[in-house]
Design a protein around this motif. Sequence first.
Motif, PDB file in Angstrom:
ATOM      1  N   ASN A   1       0.504   2.144   5.923  1.00  0.00           N
ATOM      2  CA  ASN A   1      -0.964   2.195   5.898  1.00  0.00           C
ATOM      3  C   ASN A   1      -1.596   0.809   5.790  1.00  0.00           C
ATOM      4  OD1 ASN A   1      -1.129   5.082   5.910  1.00  0.00           O
ATOM      5  ND2 ASN A   1      -0.512   5.060   3.779  1.00  0.00           N
TER       6      ASN A   1
ATOM      7  N   ILE B   1      -5.505  -1.091   5.665  1.00  0.00           N
ATOM      8  CA  ILE B   1      -6.962  -0.963   5.650  1.00  0.00           C
ATOM      9  C   ILE B   1      -7.574  -2.313   6.030  1.00  0.00           C
ATOM     10  CG2 ILE B   1      -6.962   0.863   3.911  1.00  0.00           C
ATOM     11  CD1 ILE B   1      -8.063  -1.216   1.905  1.00  0.00           C
TER      12      ILE B   1
ATOM     13  N   TYR C   1     -10.769   5.144  -0.847  1.00  0.00           N
ATOM     14  CA  TYR C   1      -9.629   5.470   0.013  1.00  0.00           C
ATOM     15  C   TYR C   1      -8.318   5.051  -0.660  1.00  0.00           C
ATOM     16  CZ  TYR C   1      -6.474   5.273   4.042  1.00  0.00           C
ATOM     17  OH  TYR C   1      -5.404   5.433   4.900  1.00  0.00           O
ATOM     18  N   ALA C   2      -8.303   3.826  -1.206  1.00  0.00           N
ATOM     19  CA  ALA C   2      -7.079   3.295  -1.822  1.00  0.00           C
ATOM     20  C   ALA C   2      -6.641   4.108  -3.038  1.00  0.00           C
ATOM     21  CB  ALA C   2      -7.289   1.831  -2.206  1.00  0.00           C
TER      22      ALA C   2
ATOM     23  N   HIS D   1      -4.858   7.109  -1.167  1.00  0.00           N
ATOM     24  CA  HIS D   1      -3.799   6.835  -0.196  1.00  0.00           C
ATOM     25  C   HIS D   1      -3.099   5.523  -0.548  1.00  0.00           C
ATOM     26  CE1 HIS D   1      -6.952   9.144   1.895  1.00  0.00           C
ATOM     27  NE2 HIS D   1      -5.946   9.758   2.484  1.00  0.00           N
ATOM     28  N   ARG D   2      -1.767   5.521  -0.470  1.00  0.00           N
ATOM     29  CA  ARG D   2      -1.038   4.267  -0.696  1.00  0.00           C
ATOM     30  C   ARG D   2      -1.459   3.257   0.370  1.00  0.00           C
ATOM     31  NH1 ARG D   2       3.501   5.320   1.310  1.00  0.00           N
ATOM     32  NH2 ARG D   2       3.359   3.846   3.018  1.00  0.00           N
ATOM     33  N   THR D   3      -1.854   2.077  -0.057  1.00  0.00           N
ATOM     34  CA  THR D   3      -2.268   1.037   0.876  1.00  0.00           C
ATOM     35  C   THR D   3      -1.224  -0.069   0.872  1.00  0.00           C
ATOM     36  OG1 THR D   3      -4.604   1.551   0.468  1.00  0.00           O
ATOM     37  CG2 THR D   3      -4.109  -0.582   1.460  1.00  0.00           C
TER      38      THR D   3
ATOM     39  N   ALA E   1      -3.879  -4.864   3.268  1.00  0.00           N
ATOM     40  CA  ALA E   1      -5.345  -4.853   3.363  1.00  0.00           C
ATOM     41  C   ALA E   1      -5.833  -6.174   3.944  1.00  0.00           C
ATOM     42  CB  ALA E   1      -5.965  -4.633   1.985  1.00  0.00           C
TER      43      ALA E   1
ATOM     44  N   LEU F   1      -8.141  -3.601  -5.562  1.00  0.00           N
ATOM     45  CA  LEU F   1      -7.043  -2.965  -4.831  1.00  0.00           C
ATOM     46  C   LEU F   1      -5.704  -3.190  -5.517  1.00  0.00           C
ATOM     47  CD1 LEU F   1      -8.044  -3.787  -1.137  1.00  0.00           C
ATOM     48  CD2 LEU F   1      -8.214  -1.574  -2.292  1.00  0.00           C
TER      49      LEU F   1
ATOM     50  N   THR G   1       0.163  -3.714  -2.977  1.00  0.00           N
ATOM     51  CA  THR G   1      -0.652  -3.922  -1.783  1.00  0.00           C
ATOM     52  C   THR G   1      -0.649  -5.409  -1.418  1.00  0.00           C
ATOM     53  OG1 THR G   1      -2.114  -2.065  -2.314  1.00  0.00           O
ATOM     54  CG2 THR G   1      -2.970  -3.708  -0.781  1.00  0.00           C
TER      55      THR G   1
END
Length: 199
Positions: free
Chosen positions: A75, A77, A114-115, A118-120, A123, A141, A148
Amino acid sequence: MNIQFADTLRKLRIQKGLTQSQLANLMFVNKATISKWESGSRLPDAAMIIRLAEVLRVDVKKLLSATAEINESFNIIMVDDNKVILSYNQLILEEVAPNAAIASFSRPQKAIEYAKKHRTDLAFLDIEMGVISGFDLCRELLEINPCTKVVYLTAYPEYSLNAWGTDACGFMVKPLITEDVRRQLKKLRYPFSLRGEDE
């Protein structure tokens, strides 16, 4: 789950003739921790990975590269308050990482929401975004998920000195260029292997 790392660790441990309990003693952790690492349900932090490399007498890059699992759940972002730049940069990221799930946000608060759900893994953050700066968003984050990896995006290169004062992994000047993104991903603390990329 990181099956690639789990398999690598288990094979290395067995090659060294160690049980999970013996490895746990050498790592100063309990057996349950080793078991979680080898099942893929947990991933050790950077300090533990370095210690594992020393204990198992392997190149740390072997373990670090195994943490970069190649799968559909990778993932990314991207956050930028300029929607035109956001759309353009998303196209670049889709080209570089075609198997990643990429979510773009023009509002930092939406990225934070969102973070939390959901695993981010990675970024890309603009620095100047009004009330919440990219530096502030980076801290938020990393509080949600310390693993992340953050890369700052900005049109102002002079921000680079401030950027290195945070826990970010990279700094890029906008607009994104495909080859620059590929190079940046290879410089991250835990480099990503991108499916289909020529080695």
